[in-house]
Design a protein around this motif. Structure first.
Motif, PDB file in Angstrom:
ATOM      1  N   ASP A 224      -3.767  16.219  -2.513  1.00 13.68           N
ATOM      2  CA  ASP A 224      -5.159  16.580  -2.248  1.00 13.68           C
ATOM      3  C   ASP A 224      -5.699  15.925  -0.985  1.00 13.68           C
ATOM      4  OD1 ASP A 224      -4.927  14.078  -3.487  1.00 13.68           O
ATOM      5  OD2 ASP A 224      -6.973  14.172  -4.277  1.00 13.68           O
ATOM      6  N   GLN A 225      -4.925  15.010  -0.388  1.00 17.02           N
ATOM      7  CA  GLN A 225      -5.374  14.318   0.805  1.00 17.02           C
ATOM      8  C   GLN A 225      -4.908  15.063   2.056  1.00 17.02           C
ATOM      9  OE1 GLN A 225      -7.362  11.534   0.449  1.00 17.02           O
ATOM     10  NE2 GLN A 225      -7.215  12.127  -1.723  1.00 17.02           N
ATOM     11  N   GLU A 226      -5.600  14.810   3.166  1.00 15.58           N
ATOM     12  CA  GLU A 226      -5.173  15.362   4.451  1.00 15.58           C
ATOM     13  C   GLU A 226      -4.083  14.455   5.015  1.00 15.58           C
ATOM     14  OE1 GLU A 226      -6.925  16.597   8.861  1.00 15.58           O
ATOM     15  OE2 GLU A 226      -8.295  15.973   7.260  1.00 15.58           O
ATOM     16  N   LEU A 227      -2.843  14.898   4.938  1.00 22.34           N
ATOM     17  CA  LEU A 227      -1.702  14.071   5.323  1.00 22.34           C
ATOM     18  C   LEU A 227      -1.147  14.548   6.659  1.00 22.34           C
ATOM     19  CD1 LEU A 227       0.110  13.969   1.848  1.00 22.34           C
ATOM     20  CD2 LEU A 227      -1.576  12.357   2.776  1.00 22.34           C
ATOM     21  N   THR A 228      -1.155  13.661   7.632  1.00 19.89           N
ATOM     22  CA  THR A 228      -0.643  14.001   8.958  1.00 19.89           C
ATOM     23  C   THR A 228       0.722  13.360   9.156  1.00 19.89           C
ATOM     24  OG1 THR A 228      -1.610  12.067  10.035  1.00 19.89           O
ATOM     25  CG2 THR A 228      -3.003  14.043   9.836  1.00 19.89           C
ATOM     26  N   VAL A 229       1.473  13.880  10.119  1.00 22.65           N
ATOM     27  CA  VAL A 229       2.792  13.318  10.425  1.00 22.65           C
ATOM     28  C   VAL A 229       2.651  11.886  10.906  1.00 22.65           C
ATOM     29  CG1 VAL A 229       4.806  13.514  11.947  1.00 22.65           C
ATOM     30  CG2 VAL A 229       3.824  15.565  10.911  1.00 22.65           C
ATOM     31  N   ASP A 230       1.625  11.613  11.710  1.00 17.33           N
ATOM     32  CA  ASP A 230       1.414  10.249  12.195  1.00 17.33           C
ATOM     33  C   ASP A 230       1.181   9.287  11.038  1.00 17.33           C
ATOM     34  OD1 ASP A 230       1.720  11.104  14.771  1.00 17.33           O
ATOM     35  OD2 ASP A 230      -0.431  11.235  15.202  1.00 17.33           O
ATOM     36  N   GLN A 231       0.369   9.721  10.071  1.00 14.78           N
ATOM     37  CA  GLN A 231       0.068   8.874   8.913  1.00 14.78           C
ATOM     38  C   GLN A 231       1.330   8.623   8.093  1.00 14.78           C
ATOM     39  OE1 GLN A 231      -2.660  10.673   6.211  1.00 14.78           O
ATOM     40  NE2 GLN A 231      -2.610   9.003   4.723  1.00 14.78           N
ATOM     41  N   LEU A 232       2.089   9.670   7.864  1.00 16.54           N
ATOM     42  CA  LEU A 232       3.316   9.549   7.068  1.00 16.54           C
ATOM     43  C   LEU A 232       4.341   8.682   7.789  1.00 16.54           C
ATOM     44  CD1 LEU A 232       3.593  13.271   5.914  1.00 16.54           C
ATOM     45  CD2 LEU A 232       2.859  11.319   4.524  1.00 16.54           C
ATOM     46  N   ALA A 233       4.399   8.817   9.113  1.00 10.96           N
ATOM     47  CA  ALA A 233       5.344   8.012   9.893  1.00 10.96           C
ATOM     48  C   ALA A 233       4.995   6.532   9.810  1.00 10.96           C
ATOM     49  CB  ALA A 233       5.342   8.484  11.346  1.00 10.96           C
ATOM     50  N   ARG A 234       3.691   6.221   9.942  1.00  7.60           N
ATOM     51  CA  ARG A 234       3.273   4.810   9.842  1.00  7.60           C
ATOM     52  C   ARG A 234       3.614   4.244   8.483  1.00  7.60           C
ATOM     53  NH1 ARG A 234      -1.307   6.814  12.555  1.00  7.60           N
ATOM     54  NH2 ARG A 234      -2.494   6.868  10.589  1.00  7.60           N
ATOM     55  N   LYS A 235       3.397   5.051   7.439  1.00  8.38           N
ATOM     56  CA  LYS A 235       3.684   4.580   6.082  1.00  8.38           C
ATOM     57  C   LYS A 235       5.185   4.349   5.895  1.00  8.38           C
ATOM     58  CE  LYS A 235       2.238   5.450   1.331  1.00  8.38           C
ATOM     59  NZ  LYS A 235       1.407   4.221   1.309  1.00  8.38           N
ATOM     60  N   SER A 236       5.985   5.068   6.649  1.00  7.59           N
ATOM     61  CA  SER A 236       7.441   4.926   6.561  1.00  7.59           C
ATOM     62  C   SER A 236       7.995   3.930   7.579  1.00  7.59           C
ATOM     63  CB  SER A 236       8.105   6.292   6.779  1.00  7.59           C
ATOM     64  OG  SER A 236       7.657   7.227   5.830  1.00  7.59           O
ATOM     65  N   LEU A 237       7.097   3.318   8.339  1.00  8.11           N
ATOM     66  CA  LEU A 237       7.473   2.322   9.350  1.00  8.11           C
ATOM     67  C   LEU A 237       8.393   2.928  10.420  1.00  8.11           C
ATOM     68  CD1 LEU A 237       8.127  -0.769   7.028  1.00  8.11           C
ATOM     69  CD2 LEU A 237       6.005  -0.090   8.181  1.00  8.11           C
ATOM     70  N   MET A 238       8.015   4.125  10.875  1.00 10.05           N
ATOM     71  CA  MET A 238       8.769   4.800  11.930  1.00 10.05           C
ATOM     72  C   MET A 238       7.793   5.345  12.954  1.00 10.05           C
ATOM     73  SD  MET A 238      11.426   7.200   9.785  1.00 10.05           S
ATOM     74  CE  MET A 238      12.142   6.652   8.224  1.00 10.05           C
ATOM     75  N   SER A 239       8.328   5.679  14.120  1.00 11.18           N
ATOM     76  CA  SER A 239       7.526   6.432  15.071  1.00 11.18           C
ATOM     77  C   SER A 239       7.400   7.867  14.567  1.00 11.18           C
ATOM     78  CB  SER A 239       8.178   6.436  16.449  1.00 11.18           C
ATOM     79  OG  SER A 239       9.369   7.214  16.438  1.00 11.18           O
ATOM     80  N   SER A 240       6.375   8.566  15.014  1.00  7.53           N
ATOM     81  CA  SER A 240       6.169   9.949  14.568  1.00  7.53           C
ATOM     82  C   SER A 240       7.366  10.830  14.918  1.00  7.53           C
ATOM     83  CB  SER A 240       4.894  10.520  15.201  1.00  7.53           C
ATOM     84  OG  SER A 240       3.766   9.784  14.796  1.00  7.53           O
TER      85      SER A 240
END
Length: 319
Positions: A224-240
């Motif tokens: 239900d959240q607005e999930l961006t690639v940048d956000q997911l990348a940060r959460k995964s400790l990677m660059s986008s």
């Protein structure tokens, strides 16, 4: 002109799909203003034909009736089994003289063996589309539609889609009013919306390793959240860029496409199992609004959320 119809019975055929052809073309509906077809059931070797379910259907006519048929119809059968060469000859000759050729479900493989799908679009049951494309690479297989008409060759998708394909031919040759009479007698819609994509059960793609298991699990819990690639990348400790590249290598698609597919699956579940409004479901699945959700349904499933709920929903939706 559509008058003489020949249904070819073959060993291992599916009784329901065979029955669809008989029901559309074999019944006298003249008392309701409908057509009376010159209908024949034939076989390469007349006599008992063992069906897929293990019982026999006795066929009395040979294939000679097919020589001047306006339509040759091939029901589903056990694909991969041998097909009598005379059946393939009949199919080829019908296509060559400009007669209609109709297949239902796996009957498309007979058309492929006869060589008349080469250079054409086609379809079959979604379970068999990959195999049809593998065996007959000269045909373009569409896995999403209920039927395909290419020239006068019509291939129907799985099971009940044979009704849609058969009624389409009736509509083309005899008009909508005649097709409506047959459909009304069969208690089916004369023309269905959508395609077979909506019937395909698509499981959540599992990761091949544990590297993305945590993030995909988190994504599923936060649709239900607005999930961006940048956000997911940060959460995964990677660059986008690294996240997008590795995600595609691991799951075979982009993060955005994967996310949209999971939102769609969740929306399907809510439409089936709850009475939530469309706006509420769109919000809960991250589509934002019903219009955006409808766009994704039409694009991927060839149907609308309302039509999907009407088909699969167990509860009456709120208005």
């Amino acid at each position: 002109m559509l008058n003489k119809i020949v249904c070819v019975a073959l060993p291992g055929m599916a009784p329901f799909e065979f029955g669809v052809i008989c029901e559309v073309f074999g019944i006298d509906r003249s008392d309701q203003g409908g057509p009376v077809f010159d209908f024949h059931v034939t076989a390469a070797e007349p006599g008992p034909i063992r069906t897929k379910l293990g019982f026999d259907i006795v066929v009395h006519e040979d294939l000679s009736a097919a020589a001047d048929a306006d339509l040759i119809a091939i029901p589903a059968y056990q694909a991969g089994t041998d097909v009598h060469p005379e059946i393939l000859r009949v199919v080829r000759e019908a296509e060559a003289r400009g007669a209609w050729v109709l297949s239902v479900c796996s009957g498309a493989f007979v058309l492929g063996l006869a060589g008349i799908l080469d250079g054409r679009r086609s379809t079959t049951h979604w379970m068999y589309t990959d195999e049809l494309a593998r065996q007959f690479p000269q045909t373009t297989v569409d896995p999403d539609v209920l039927f395909v008409e290419d020239g006068k060759v019509v291939t129907g998708a799985g099971t009940a889609a044979g009704i849609d394909a058969a009624l389409h031919i009736v509509r083309k040759e005899l008009g909508a009013a005649t097709a409506n009479i047959i459909a009304r007698r069969m208690v089916v819609p004369p023309q269905r919306d959508g395609g077979q994509s909506q019937f395909i059960q698509t499981p959540v793609v599992k990761c091949q390793s544990d590297s993305f298991a945590a993030i995909t699990t988190w994504m599923l819990g936060n649709l239900d959240q607005e999930l961006t690639v940048d956000q997911l990348a940060r959460k995964s400790l990677m660059s986008s860029r690294t996240f997008a590249r590795r995600f595609r290598a691991e799951l075979g698609t982009t993060p955005t496409a994967w996310l949209n597919r999971q939102r769609l699956l969740r929306a399907q579940q809510l439409l089936e199992e709850t009475s939530q409004t469309l706006e509420s479901i769109a919000a809960d699945t991250g589509f934002g609004g019903a219009a955006v959700m409808r766009h994704h349904f039409v694009k991927v499933l060839q149907t609308t959320p309302t039509a999907y709920r009407r088909t699969f929903g167990a509860l009456q939706p709120l208005r």
